[in-house]
Scaffold this active site. Sequence first.
Site, short mmCIF file in Angstrom:
data_model
loop_
_atom_site.label_atom_id
_atom_site.label_comp_id
_atom_site.label_asym_id
_atom_site.label_seq_id
_atom_site.Cartn_x
_atom_site.Cartn_y
_atom_site.Cartn_z
N HIS A 154 48.76 32.39 27.34
CA HIS A 154 48.32 32.77 28.89
C HIS A 154 48.03 31.35 29.64
O HIS A 154 47.25 31.05 30.00
CB HIS A 154 47.04 33.42 28.97
CG HIS A 154 46.59 33.96 30.30
ND1 HIS A 154 47.66 33.95 31.29
CD2 HIS A 154 45.77 34.65 30.52
CE1 HIS A 154 46.99 34.66 32.43
NE2 HIS A 154 45.78 34.97 31.93
N ASP A 165 36.36 34.91 25.45
CA ASP A 165 37.23 35.96 26.05
C ASP A 165 36.67 37.22 25.37
O ASP A 165 36.06 37.19 24.45
CB ASP A 165 38.72 35.53 25.76
CG ASP A 165 39.43 36.45 26.60
OD1 ASP A 165 39.19 37.39 27.39
OD2 ASP A 165 40.56 36.37 26.23
N GLN A 182 46.37 30.86 32.95
CA GLN A 182 44.93 30.83 32.79
C GLN A 182 44.49 29.53 32.22
O GLN A 182 43.58 28.82 32.93
CB GLN A 182 44.35 31.79 31.79
CG GLN A 182 43.04 31.85 31.63
CD GLN A 182 42.35 32.38 32.95
OE1 GLN A 182 42.52 33.41 33.44
NE2 GLN A 182 41.25 31.49 33.41
N CYS A 209 37.73 33.68 31.11
CA CYS A 209 39.04 34.01 31.98
C CYS A 209 38.76 35.43 32.80
O CYS A 209 39.35 35.75 33.95
CB CYS A 209 40.40 33.97 31.38
SG CYS A 209 40.17 35.61 29.90
N ARG A 232 54.51 39.43 32.99
CA ARG A 232 53.24 39.70 31.92
C ARG A 232 53.43 40.66 30.82
O ARG A 232 53.90 41.69 31.37
CB ARG A 232 52.07 40.10 32.68
CG ARG A 232 51.08 40.89 31.76
CD ARG A 232 49.58 41.01 32.63
NE ARG A 232 48.95 39.43 32.61
CZ ARG A 232 47.75 39.61 33.15
NH1 ARG A 232 46.92 40.64 33.34
NH2 ARG A 232 47.06 38.23 33.07
N ARG A 256 42.52 30.15 39.75
CA ARG A 256 43.86 30.61 39.44
C ARG A 256 44.70 30.40 40.61
O ARG A 256 46.05 30.18 40.40
CB ARG A 256 43.83 32.26 38.91
CG ARG A 256 42.88 32.62 37.76
CD ARG A 256 43.58 31.81 36.71
NE ARG A 256 45.01 32.63 36.54
CZ ARG A 256 45.28 33.70 35.69
NH1 ARG A 256 44.66 34.40 35.30
NH2 ARG A 256 46.54 33.81 35.82
N1 CP Z 1 42.32 36.26 33.47
C1 CP Z 1 43.25 37.16 34.08
O1 CP Z 1 44.36 37.00 33.57
O2 CP Z 1 42.78 38.13 34.57
P1 CP Z 1 43.77 39.51 34.98
O3 CP Z 1 43.96 40.16 33.57
O4 CP Z 1 43.07 40.28 35.90
O5 CP Z 1 44.80 38.81 35.73
N1 NVA Z 2 42.87 37.97 26.06
C1 NVA Z 2 43.04 39.06 27.05
C2 NVA Z 2 42.97 38.14 28.45
C3 NVA Z 2 42.99 38.70 29.55
C4 NVA Z 2 43.17 38.03 30.96
C5 NVA Z 2 43.84 40.09 27.06
O1 NVA Z 2 44.96 39.52 26.49
O2 NVA Z 2 43.66 41.31 27.34
#
Ligand code: CP
Ligand code: NVA
Length: 302
Positions: free
Chosen positions: A127, A219, A130, A259, A100, A287
């Site tokens: 993502h 989101d 997701q 999400c 990430r 997930r």
């Molecule tokens: N939706 C999602 O990716 O959640 P987290 O940031 O908690 O991993």
């Molecule tokens: N769009 C959000 C998603 C979190 C899971 C972010 O990038 O923070």
Amino acid sequence: MAELNAMLDITDLGADGLRRVLHLARSPVSDLGRPLEGDGVALVFEKPSNRTRHSMEMAVVQLGGHPVYTRGEEVGLDTREPVEDVIRVLAGYHRIVAARVFDHGHLVRMRDAAVTTVINLLSDHSHPMQALADALTMQREFGELTGRVVAWVGDYNNVARSLAEASLLLGMEVRLACPAGYQASDVELERLSGLGAAAISQTVDPRAAVVGAHAVHTDTWVSMGQEDDAAVRRAAFADYTVNTSLMALAADDSIFMHCMPAYRGLEVSADVFDGPRSRVIVQAHDRMHAARGLLTFMAGGS
Ligand code: CP
Ligand code: NVA
């Protein structure tokens, strides 16, 4: 089954690969064998996570592997050492490196080093993990998704991009409702329109996008790393809350998806988020099943 060396975006899977991953995700764990038996899987996180970390760790364990979680600052991509040095070293310990990152370009460089399998666990660009879960949850609800309608209300962000790709590859119609300045570009819409036979459209009007939709997604308006812009963003998105009057325009059998993490009273009202049409918790649980399907596919398992 062919091994895939990187999954940075849903499009890396293609339509057939996506359907295969979703099939594997729906399969009982006992049918998958243990394709990661004795293998390590590195999980590098430059940003916080609840769902992604837990779902990946448990999916790796269910497939016989050993997950190793590392915080981004411990690895220090391009700060402690170059991305290429990090991935070449981790490749000696792990069958898969999943990360990430703030900068999607770091994932591209990991992939291009061509030393191990790389998975995107969220970047500024996309993502895909997701979106796999999102598709699984929608399949759970509707069965075959071809011809169903997805409405996205809010920021055209990392989650929106991956959801649009997955939905189009599965034959769904995608409608984006995003304010000026936070929309998909014309080039992006053109790219997306090449992914599926069904249509993609964009409007500034959430009501127009949601009419008759089967799955209404949103989101946060402020993604991780955008905290300095929070006030400006909240003003720009003020008319984009998914609430009961908006959901009333959707199809009778429509569902609400998010999400998470979610901010009640901002992008979604509490009564929608916690209401009967909401599928956010099953979506979060999906997930893990989606991760297991993807890892099995990437490891060449059955
Ligand atoms: N939706 C999602 O990716 O959640 P987290 O940031 O908690 O991993
Ligand atoms: N769009 C959000 C998603 C979190 C899971 C972010 O990038 O923070």
